[in-house]
Design a protein around this motif. Sequence first.
Motif, short mmCIF file in Angstrom:
data_model
loop_
_atom_site.label_atom_id
_atom_site.label_comp_id
_atom_site.label_asym_id
_atom_site.label_seq_id
_atom_site.Cartn_x
_atom_site.Cartn_y
_atom_site.Cartn_z
N TYR A 238 0.83 -1.20 0.00
CA TYR A 238 0.00 0.00 0.00
C TYR A 238 0.87 1.26 0.00
CZ TYR A 238 -3.53 -3.31 1.79
OH TYR A 238 -4.36 -4.39 1.97
N ALA A 239 1.95 1.23 0.79
CA ALA A 239 2.77 2.42 0.95
C ALA A 239 3.68 2.68 -0.24
CB ALA A 239 3.62 2.29 2.22
N GLU A 240 4.29 1.63 -0.76
CA GLU A 240 5.36 1.79 -1.74
C GLU A 240 4.94 1.56 -3.18
OE1 GLU A 240 7.92 3.05 -0.46
OE2 GLU A 240 7.39 2.64 1.63
N ARG A 241 3.77 1.01 -3.43
CA ARG A 241 3.37 0.69 -4.80
C ARG A 241 1.94 1.14 -5.11
NH1 ARG A 241 7.99 0.35 -4.78
NH2 ARG A 241 9.34 -1.33 -5.53
N PRO A 242 1.59 2.42 -4.82
CA PRO A 242 0.24 2.87 -5.12
C PRO A 242 -0.11 2.81 -6.60
CG PRO A 242 1.62 4.70 -4.40
CD PRO A 242 2.38 3.45 -4.14
N GLY A 243 0.90 2.92 -7.47
CA GLY A 243 0.63 2.80 -8.90
C GLY A 243 0.17 1.40 -9.27
N ASP A 347 -2.48 9.42 -13.54
CA ASP A 347 -1.69 10.59 -13.15
C ASP A 347 -2.49 11.51 -12.24
OD1 ASP A 347 0.54 9.85 -14.73
OD2 ASP A 347 -0.43 10.67 -16.51
N PHE A 348 -3.49 10.96 -11.56
CA PHE A 348 -4.34 11.72 -10.65
C PHE A 348 -5.24 12.71 -11.37
CE2 PHE A 348 -1.01 10.02 -8.01
CZ PHE A 348 -1.66 9.67 -6.84
N GLU A 349 -5.47 12.49 -12.66
CA GLU A 349 -6.39 13.31 -13.41
C GLU A 349 -7.79 12.72 -13.29
OE1 GLU A 349 -6.41 15.65 -17.71
OE2 GLU A 349 -5.47 13.69 -17.56
N THR A 379 2.26 11.08 -4.99
CA THR A 379 1.25 11.92 -5.63
C THR A 379 1.88 13.09 -6.36
OG1 THR A 379 -0.43 11.35 -3.98
CG2 THR A 379 -0.78 13.36 -5.24
N ALA A 380 2.77 13.81 -5.69
CA ALA A 380 3.33 15.03 -6.28
C ALA A 380 4.07 14.73 -7.58
CB ALA A 380 4.26 15.71 -5.28
N GLY A 381 4.91 13.71 -7.58
CA GLY A 381 5.66 13.38 -8.78
C GLY A 381 4.75 12.93 -9.92
N SER A 382 3.81 12.04 -9.60
CA SER A 382 2.92 11.51 -10.63
C SER A 382 2.00 12.59 -11.17
CB SER A 382 2.09 10.36 -10.06
OG SER A 382 2.91 9.30 -9.63
N LEU A 383 1.44 13.40 -10.28
CA LEU A 383 0.48 14.42 -10.71
C LEU A 383 1.15 15.47 -11.59
CD1 LEU A 383 -2.30 15.96 -8.52
CD2 LEU A 383 -0.84 17.46 -9.91
N VAL A 384 2.33 15.92 -11.22
CA VAL A 384 2.99 16.93 -12.04
C VAL A 384 3.37 16.36 -13.41
CG1 VAL A 384 5.06 18.39 -12.22
CG2 VAL A 384 3.73 18.33 -10.10
N ARG A 385 3.77 15.10 -13.48
CA ARG A 385 4.00 14.47 -14.79
C ARG A 385 2.71 14.47 -15.61
NH1 ARG A 385 7.31 11.05 -11.68
NH2 ARG A 385 5.64 9.50 -11.45
N GLY A 386 1.59 14.20 -14.94
CA GLY A 386 0.31 14.22 -15.64
C GLY A 386 -0.06 15.61 -16.13
N VAL A 387 0.22 16.63 -15.31
CA VAL A 387 -0.05 18.01 -15.74
C VAL A 387 0.78 18.36 -16.97
CG1 VAL A 387 0.26 20.44 -15.09
CG2 VAL A 387 -0.80 18.83 -13.48
N ARG A 388 2.04 17.99 -16.96
CA ARG A 388 2.89 18.29 -18.11
C ARG A 388 2.40 17.57 -19.36
NH1 ARG A 388 9.04 17.54 -16.35
NH2 ARG A 388 9.37 18.65 -18.30
N ARG A 389 1.95 16.34 -19.19
CA ARG A 389 1.40 15.60 -20.32
C ARG A 389 0.14 16.28 -20.85
NH1 ARG A 389 1.06 11.05 -18.02
NH2 ARG A 389 3.05 10.22 -18.76
N ARG A 390 -0.72 16.71 -19.92
CA ARG A 390 -1.95 17.38 -20.35
C ARG A 390 -1.63 18.70 -21.06
NH1 ARG A 390 -5.93 16.09 -22.40
NH2 ARG A 390 -6.34 14.53 -20.77
#
Length: 414
Positions: A238-243, A347-349, A379-390
């Motif tokens: 749960y902690a280390e592999r949310p993806g 990406d949390f979108e 969250t922060a790393g994944s979400l910002v990658r998603g924002v850049r992709r969007r």
Amino acid sequence: MYDLLVVGAGPYGLSIASHAAAAGLSLRVFGRPMASWRDNMPDGMFLKSEPWASNLSDPAARWRLDAYCASQGVTARHGEPIPVEMFAEYGLWFARNAVPEVDERTVTRIAPRPGGFEAVTEDGQTVHARTIALAVGVMPFVEIPSALRGLSSGLVSHSSHHGDLDRFRGRDVTVIGGGQAALETAALLAEQDTRVRVLARADRLRWNDVPPAWERPWWQSARSPLSGLGCGWRNWFYAERPGLYRRLREPTRARIAATALGPAGAWWVRDRVEGAVEVRLDHEVTAARAVPGGVRLEVTGADSFETEHVIAATGFKATRDRLGLLSGDLRDSLATVADGSPEIGRDFESSCPGLFMAGLVTAAGFGPAMRFVYGATFTAGSLVRGVRRRLRTGMPSGAIPAPGRQDTAPAVRG
């Protein structure tokens, strides 16, 4: 028009802002930094999570909790809880050093517009952004049992509504719940000479174990690894592999979200409760009514009784319908999963292109880590990658889905 507007300045919002700034995005951050930690938790409370599992996230991992503690002449040690007020001060220190200037005004409304979104602040200013990161914490999602909802705030309150418990000195208070918030609140009340009792639905209280030593023989670590959510392989996952957690089938995720890391008290509060606080197990409030001087509670398995005030330490329910700052058409357009929370992509979108979410509201998709500060780094790393992709792909025409879509299938988004 900004690339990103971060709404919320708690651990998730500040972490997202730090990563976004490092990625070169033009952004604006709104919210009072660490507001719920500063305003909604009484003095004397401690973090339940370990200090090393309570870091806000910046890309270089420079602004950690242990670094802040060291700057204050304090050593952050494994197995020694950190006071909540110190953690709140750490968040302010992080904001000063790792985040562009935070606008402390509250955003009251977010609505779609061509090419992105508009946000309206409490004083009426409108700000435009191509994408939004909604990091509103837990306060919009306060959950009070239905039997208590009709009573005034002078008689019934939620545990998160109290930055100070002094008003209850010498009074009679009943705390509802069996988790950390209930037990620590009850301990603090008892220690200030409040007559307090705890009502819990469970047949026994559950307590977290004292954490094992940081350095252990390899075979102990292999059998029960230590993670930001505790010991054991399930907690590690749960902690280390949310993806990877998000790739589980939706019914499995729903079952885990409802049962994993259930109500339990921290090991260090146990001695302050046992023998000091009256605990009534197998008790559930079925009805409540105002009476002169307080509240009369009807409970299962016992006679009714009166108390001067009820504190419901009954958690939070992060449903789409409680996202009141979203305009009606935007809120209604969001696809949901079985528990009523918004469907969140990889990406949390959300199902609305360009609208990203973080924190508790994403726990149904990414697992129990999203209920804790520990989840902010992923969250922060994944979400910002998603924002850049969007931002690269742009906002598609018809970006707002048809209102009322309900989707309880697994969310697999590319």
